[in-house]
Motif scaffolding. Structure first.
Motif, PDB file in Angstrom:
ATOM      1  N   VAL A 117       7.526  60.726  74.712  1.00  0.00           N
ATOM      2  CA  VAL A 117       7.069  61.819  73.853  1.00  0.00           C
ATOM      3  C   VAL A 117       5.641  62.195  74.235  1.00  0.00           C
ATOM      4  N   HIS A 118       5.367  63.501  74.332  1.00  0.00           N
ATOM      5  CA  HIS A 118       4.037  63.977  74.713  1.00  0.00           C
ATOM      6  C   HIS A 118       3.211  64.450  73.536  1.00  0.00           C
ATOM      7  N   VAL A 119       3.883  64.879  72.464  1.00  0.00           N
ATOM      8  CA  VAL A 119       3.168  65.434  71.314  1.00  0.00           C
ATOM      9  C   VAL A 119       3.785  64.895  70.029  1.00  0.00           C
ATOM     10  N   LEU A 120       2.947  64.363  69.138  1.00  0.00           N
ATOM     11  CA  LEU A 120       3.387  63.850  67.849  1.00  0.00           C
ATOM     12  C   LEU A 120       3.200  64.932  66.791  1.00  0.00           C
ATOM     13  N   LEU A 121       4.240  65.202  66.018  1.00  0.00           N
ATOM     14  CA  LEU A 121       4.182  66.238  64.989  1.00  0.00           C
ATOM     15  C   LEU A 121       3.560  65.641  63.726  1.00  0.00           C
ATOM     16  N   ALA A 122       2.269  65.422  63.767  1.00  0.00           N
ATOM     17  CA  ALA A 122       1.513  64.785  62.700  1.00  0.00           C
ATOM     18  C   ALA A 122       0.033  64.912  63.076  1.00  0.00           C
ATOM     19  N   PRO A 123      -0.885  64.661  62.127  1.00  0.00           N
ATOM     20  CA  PRO A 123      -0.712  64.207  60.749  1.00  0.00           C
ATOM     21  C   PRO A 123      -0.542  65.365  59.758  1.00  0.00           C
ATOM     22  N   THR A 124      -0.039  65.034  58.566  1.00  0.00           N
ATOM     23  CA  THR A 124       0.056  65.994  57.471  1.00  0.00           C
ATOM     24  C   THR A 124      -1.222  65.908  56.652  1.00  0.00           C
ATOM     25  N   VAL A 125      -1.968  67.005  56.578  1.00  0.00           N
ATOM     26  CA  VAL A 125      -3.250  66.971  55.869  1.00  0.00           C
ATOM     27  C   VAL A 125      -3.292  67.991  54.736  1.00  0.00           C
ATOM     28  N   ASN A 126      -2.110  68.368  54.225  1.00  0.00           N
ATOM     29  CA  ASN A 126      -2.081  69.161  52.995  1.00  0.00           C
ATOM     30  C   ASN A 126      -2.559  68.289  51.846  1.00  0.00           C
ATOM     31  N   LEU A 127      -3.021  68.911  50.787  1.00  0.00           N
ATOM     32  CA  LEU A 127      -3.639  68.159  49.692  1.00  0.00           C
ATOM     33  C   LEU A 127      -2.645  67.863  48.573  1.00  0.00           C
ATOM     34  N   HIS A 128      -2.973  66.842  47.790  1.00  0.00           N
ATOM     35  CA  HIS A 128      -2.215  66.504  46.596  1.00  0.00           C
ATOM     36  C   HIS A 128      -2.651  67.447  45.465  1.00  0.00           C
ATOM     37  N   ARG A 129      -2.206  68.690  45.553  1.00  0.00           N
ATOM     38  CA  ARG A 129      -2.596  69.669  44.528  1.00  0.00           C
ATOM     39  C   ARG A 129      -2.003  69.292  43.178  1.00  0.00           C
ATOM     40  N   SER A 130      -0.752  68.879  43.180  1.00  0.00           N
ATOM     41  CA  SER A 130      -0.065  68.477  41.951  1.00  0.00           C
ATOM     42  C   SER A 130       0.674  67.178  42.201  1.00  0.00           C
ATOM     43  N   PRO A 131       0.698  66.265  41.224  1.00  0.00           N
ATOM     44  CA  PRO A 131       1.443  65.017  41.419  1.00  0.00           C
ATOM     45  C   PRO A 131       2.942  65.233  41.532  1.00  0.00           C
ATOM     46  N   ARG A 132       3.417  66.442  41.236  1.00  0.00           N
ATOM     47  CA  ARG A 132       4.848  66.714  41.330  1.00  0.00           C
ATOM     48  C   ARG A 132       5.291  67.015  42.758  1.00  0.00           C
ATOM     49  N   GLU A 152      -5.941  63.839  47.387  1.00  0.00           N
ATOM     50  CA  GLU A 152      -6.282  65.055  46.657  1.00  0.00           C
ATOM     51  C   GLU A 152      -7.654  65.586  47.066  1.00  0.00           C
ATOM     52  N   ASP A 153      -8.388  64.797  47.831  1.00  0.00           N
ATOM     53  CA  ASP A 153      -9.757  65.164  48.197  1.00  0.00           C
ATOM     54  C   ASP A 153      -9.812  65.652  49.638  1.00  0.00           C
ATOM     55  N   PRO A 154     -10.392  66.834  49.888  1.00  0.00           N
ATOM     56  CA  PRO A 154     -10.427  67.360  51.263  1.00  0.00           C
ATOM     57  C   PRO A 154     -11.312  66.552  52.192  1.00  0.00           C
ATOM     58  N   TYR A 155     -12.404  65.974  51.676  1.00  0.00           N
ATOM     59  CA  TYR A 155     -13.294  65.206  52.543  1.00  0.00           C
ATOM     60  C   TYR A 155     -12.605  63.919  53.020  1.00  0.00           C
ATOM     61  N   LEU A 156     -12.024  63.160  52.091  1.00  0.00           N
ATOM     62  CA  LEU A 156     -11.326  61.930  52.473  1.00  0.00           C
ATOM     63  C   LEU A 156     -10.173  62.255  53.412  1.00  0.00           C
ATOM     64  N   THR A 157      -9.436  63.313  53.118  1.00  0.00           N
ATOM     65  CA  THR A 157      -8.338  63.721  53.985  1.00  0.00           C
ATOM     66  C   THR A 157      -8.841  64.024  55.392  1.00  0.00           C
ATOM     67  N   GLY A 158      -9.944  64.747  55.488  1.00  0.00           N
ATOM     68  CA  GLY A 158     -10.493  65.089  56.798  1.00  0.00           C
ATOM     69  C   GLY A 158     -10.951  63.877  57.579  1.00  0.00           C
ATOM     70  N   VAL A 159     -11.564  62.903  56.892  1.00  0.00           N
ATOM     71  CA  VAL A 159     -12.043  61.691  57.568  1.00  0.00           C
ATOM     72  C   VAL A 159     -10.872  60.868  58.104  1.00  0.00           C
ATOM     73  N   ILE A 160      -9.856  60.635  57.273  1.00  0.00           N
ATOM     74  CA  ILE A 160      -8.716  59.836  57.710  1.00  0.00           C
ATOM     75  C   ILE A 160      -7.931  60.587  58.790  1.00  0.00           C
ATOM     76  N   GLY A 161      -7.738  61.890  58.591  1.00  0.00           N
ATOM     77  CA  GLY A 161      -7.024  62.681  59.587  1.00  0.00           C
ATOM     78  C   GLY A 161      -7.750  62.719  60.915  1.00  0.00           C
ATOM     79  N   THR A 162      -9.079  62.765  60.882  1.00  0.00           N
ATOM     80  CA  THR A 162      -9.862  62.735  62.123  1.00  0.00           C
ATOM     81  C   THR A 162      -9.629  61.435  62.878  1.00  0.00           C
TER      82      THR A 162
END
Length: 822
Positions: free
Chosen positions: A109-124, A134-144
């Motif tokens: 495999v040459h390309v991984l279809l990830a990561p998912t960095v959409n936010l937890h807008r709603s718990p549903r 749910e936090d954009p900063y934490l999401t950005g750090v982990i995704g980076t």
């Protein structure tokens, strides 16, 4: 040295670009357009004339499936993205990415279809477990960290789903109405941070619309923001089947339309160029980006790949176990109930303790070579003398793909009944998408699939057997046909019924524990059973005999009463958390709440392990001694759980998202009205909303706040010093054992008219220390932490004034503060 490395990188980039330009110059319009449409489900066309091999993509994000969704080629299964984020450790995310690159290379495999960095807008949100926070900063750090790790192994990433794909309901058509400020400060922010700090080689655009324009045609967000403002130079691939218009997509900045071979690109795109509807230069730009990706991953002849020296090999099982234990969040621990004494007798209770749910449903699913359940892990650690097990309560009374006790394979035949090939099945679920077929089998020749094998029951009684999917089925158990009929799609059925639809019971058969019987499910293929994506999708499903729930709970109570401690594992099911639908509520399914209450009444040392990928309501949380959140813990989850419960390791996690009752949640609406879903809450989601106007919300408070998590030691915050935008925090381990602390820094504006959150996460750092030792961390406050998006000027505005810099253990457990003026 840094300058030398930068110069070298620039020269290498220039050399690759020269090869790309030379290759591009050799292509005619037809070949260019052909390259931008999928060859099949997972790959692009090879162009031997320019030395281009076929580019292969594969789903993630917790493992690498490869091009064949089969147990014959098992994958390492890491803990869920919510778990990875709960570790609050960018380096750990980087290591996880490096392991997945290793897995990708192994699978071609040459390309991984990830990561998912959409936010937890709603718990549903049904796919909540596949995103970080749910936090954009934490999401950005982990995704980076994740992207850096994957690409350090020479494998590309596609950061997804760009953008505002935050729920599953009507995800193919919904028009998400998002204000410019919320879009910039929340939903675009993780993508922007990852582009700036990790330079991802790909982005995946979402199914949904944003403010009236479908994302695969969103010229403003893709061409002007992503590429123009941020300088993204990678390729942009559609989510599968998301591209709907040839000219709209190419003009909107979409480079690759997947899957193939039926696509809006290819011949249709070539004809649009010839007809003057699309400029050749626009086509060239898209092809240039795809060739650049090919050069980076090393499949374009003459171009040196970005990575020429691969990272050291990683032990996948060991890393999976480490991530799991470091992700476990201990949210309650009264009277030091945990860790358990090494000689304590333990009653382990719960269906999920025996049959662990280690990953979420949908495209994130992979097949690990083995799974360590909590029962496996604790049996190995404690021995059978100290451990007893009781089922207690099953979270589901619905049939599920045949698994425990089944040995199955799929036999493929042509129209004359000749066997074309066979494939092993880890369960009764057949998911062959595109060319993901057993060796020697083609869609053209395939006329029927028969799931055959044996079943050895674990319990005696009336076993239920059934099917999931569309079309004709013949079901046999122990040599007898028990069902012969069809399932057809109703006029209002979801086109993905075969993937996510409800299983249907077809027969009950009395079987005896330990006595093996033969089973078979024959599925002829026809137009009725055709899935919306090219492939074969159906399931052979089963349910064990259902005992009276009150009897099961009574047995669990007796086991708990006779033990020093009770460990109850509660869980969600694939019908609660999965891609394809959102959650109706946050309750634990079945009688699990009743089980916990009954066990807690019988044993004051009751520990509850919550096996879910996202928040659930815990109405008994104040009645038990300890609550440990294990998320979907991956294939080594049971071993990691034993490590943590018995004190060999400390639970290292902190909450990446707020846990609370659905009735109190600030954002609950995920269902569009007239095709539109309005993000009326603006920038106030997650803790930003919980932290705001509490009195107006009838005193609603969460069960457990953002950033919360306990360890097995105590920490004293000794000093906080701010110099410019550098925050230095000194902490001391004031407990009796070594541990790890996550120092969290929040920024709170002194003057706030209510249009800004009361505070927001501006930085964090992990620190380790032994008993009595002190440690110091330095955290740099990013410039963006002091900025808001000005909708009038359509630009970032620096908000000068006084801010309180707050350091502590969670959103509400803030220990030190200092006021600064910027």
């Amino acid at each position: 040295m840094a300058g030398t490395r930068d110069t070298g990188a620039t020269q290498a980039d220039q050399a690759r670009e020269a090869v790309v330009e030379a290759a591009l110059g050799k292509l005619d319009t037809a070949d260019k357009a052909r390259l931008l449409g999928g060859r099949d489900m997972w790959s692009l066309h090879a162009l031997p004339g320019i030395g281009l091999a076929s580019l292969v993509m594969s789903d993630g994000p917790i493992g690498v499936r490869g091009t064949r969704w089969t147990a014959d080629d098992p994958s390492i299964a890491l803990p869920s993205p919510t778990a990875l984020a709960a570790a609050w450790d960018q380096d750990l995310a980087r290591r996880a990415g490096a392991l997945l690159a290793q897995e990708a290379r192994r699978k071609g495999v040459h390309v991984l279809l990830a990561p998912t960095v959409n936010l937890h807008r709603s718990p549903r949100g049904g796919r909540h477990f596949e995103a970080y926070s749910e936090d954009p900063y934490l999401t950005g750090v982990i995704g980076t960290g994740y992207v850096q790790g994957v690409q350090s192994g020479g494998v590309g990433t596609t950061v997804k789903h760009f953008v505002a794909n935050d729920a599953e309901t009507d995800r193919f058509t919904v028009d998400n109405k998002v204000g410019a400020r919320a879009l910039r400060e929340l939903y675009l922010a993780p993508f922007e941070a990852i582009v700036a700090n990790a330079r991802p080689w790909g982005i995946m655009t979402a199914y949904n619309q944003v403010n009236g324009v479908t994302m695969t045609e969103h010229r403003y967000l893709v061409n002007e923001v992503l590429r123009g403002e941020w300088g993204f130079d990678g390729y942009n691939v559609s989510d599968w089947m998301a591209a709907r218009s040839t000219t709209g997509a190419i003009e909107g900045g979409l480079d690759v339309a997947m899957p193939g071979p039926r696509t809006v690109y290819g011949d249709a795109l070539a004809e649009a160029v010839r007809a003057g509807q699309v400029e050749e230069s626009t086509l060239d730009e898209a092809v240039r980006r795809v060739l650049r990706l090919a050069a980076r991953v090393g499949i374009l002849e003459g171009a040196e790949p970005v990575v020429t020296e691969l990272p050291a090999e990683i032990d996948g099982e060991a890393l999976a176990r480490e991530i799991a234990r470091r992700a476990f969040v201990l949210v309650r621990n009264e009277n030091e109930a945990l860790p358990l004494p090494p000689t304590a007798s333990v009653a382990l209770i719960g269906a999920a303790a025996r049959d662990a749910r280690v990953l979420g449903g949908g495209s994130a699913t992979v097949f690990p070579a083995h799974v360590v359940s909590p029962l496996d892990g604790l049996t190995a650690a404690l021995g059978e003398d100290l451990l007893t097990y009781a089922l207690g309560a099953d979270p589901s009374d619905e049939l599920a793909p045949a698994d425990k006790g089944f040995e199955l394979r799929a036999v493929c035949r042509d129209a004359d009944g000749n066997v074309l090939g066979e494939g092993n099945l880890p369960s009764g679920q057949v998911q062959w998408i595109g060319d993901d077929l057993p060796e020697g089998v083609t869609h053209e020749a395939l006329a029927s699939v028969e799931v055959v094998g044996t079943f050895t029951p674990r319990v005696s009684g009336e076993h239920s057997f059934g099917t999931r999917g569309l079309g004709a089925f013949t079901l046999s158990v122990d040599g007898e046909v028990v069902f012969d009929g069809s399932e057809v799609m109703g006029p209002e059925s979801d086109p993905f019924e075969a993937f996510f639809g409800s299983p249907v019971e077809r027969a009950k058969v009395h079987l005896t524990k330990g006595e093996t019987v033969e089973v078979s499910l024959l599925h002829p293929l026809d137009e009725v059973s055709a899935a919306p994506l090219p492939g074969v999708v159906f399931s052979f499903v089963h349910l064990e005999p259902q005992r009276d729930p009150d009897e099961l709970i009574a047995e669990a109570v007796e086991a708990a009463r006779g033990a020093d401690a009770a460990v109850v594992v509660v869980a969600t099911t694939e019908r609660v958390e999965s891609e394809g639908f959102d959650r109706k509520d946050l309750r634990l399914p079945g009688r699990q709440d009743d089980l916990v209450r009954a066990v807690a009444a019988a044993n004051p040392r009751t520990v509850v392990v919550v096996n879910s990928g996202s928040p659930v309501e815990l109405p008994w949380r104040d009645d038990v001694a300890a609550v440990l959140l294990s998320w979907f813990p991956g294939q080594e989850g049971g071993a990691a759980l034993a490590d943590v419960l018995l004190g060999a390791e400390e639970p290292g996690g902190r909450l990446p998202t707020t846990w609370g009752a659905l009735a109190d949640a600030p954002v609950t609406e995920v269902t569009p009205s007239d095709g539109e879903l309005a993000y009326t809450e603006g920038v106030f989601i997650g803790y930003r909303a919980w932290d705001r106007d509490i009195e107006k919300r009838a005193g609603a408070t969460p069960a457990y706040v953002f950033g919360h998590g306990l360890g097995y030691t105590d920490w004293t915050y000794e000093s906080l010093v701010v110099e410019g935008t550098t925050v230095t925090v000194r902490v001391r381990n004031s407990g009796s054992r070594a541990g790890r602390e996550v120092v969290q820094v929040y920024l709170a504006p002194a003057a706030n008219d209510g249009n800004r959150p009361a505070r927001w996460l501006a930085g964090f750092a992990g620190v380790e220390a032994g008993p009595g030792e002190s440690a110091e961390v330095r955290i740099e406050l990013p410039r963006r932490a002091f900025e808001t998006w000005d909708e009038e000027s359509d630009s970032w505005a620096h908000q000068s004034g006084s801010y309180e810099v707050q350091a502590g253990r969670s959103l509400t457990d803030r220990r030190l503060s200092e006021t600064i003026t910027v």
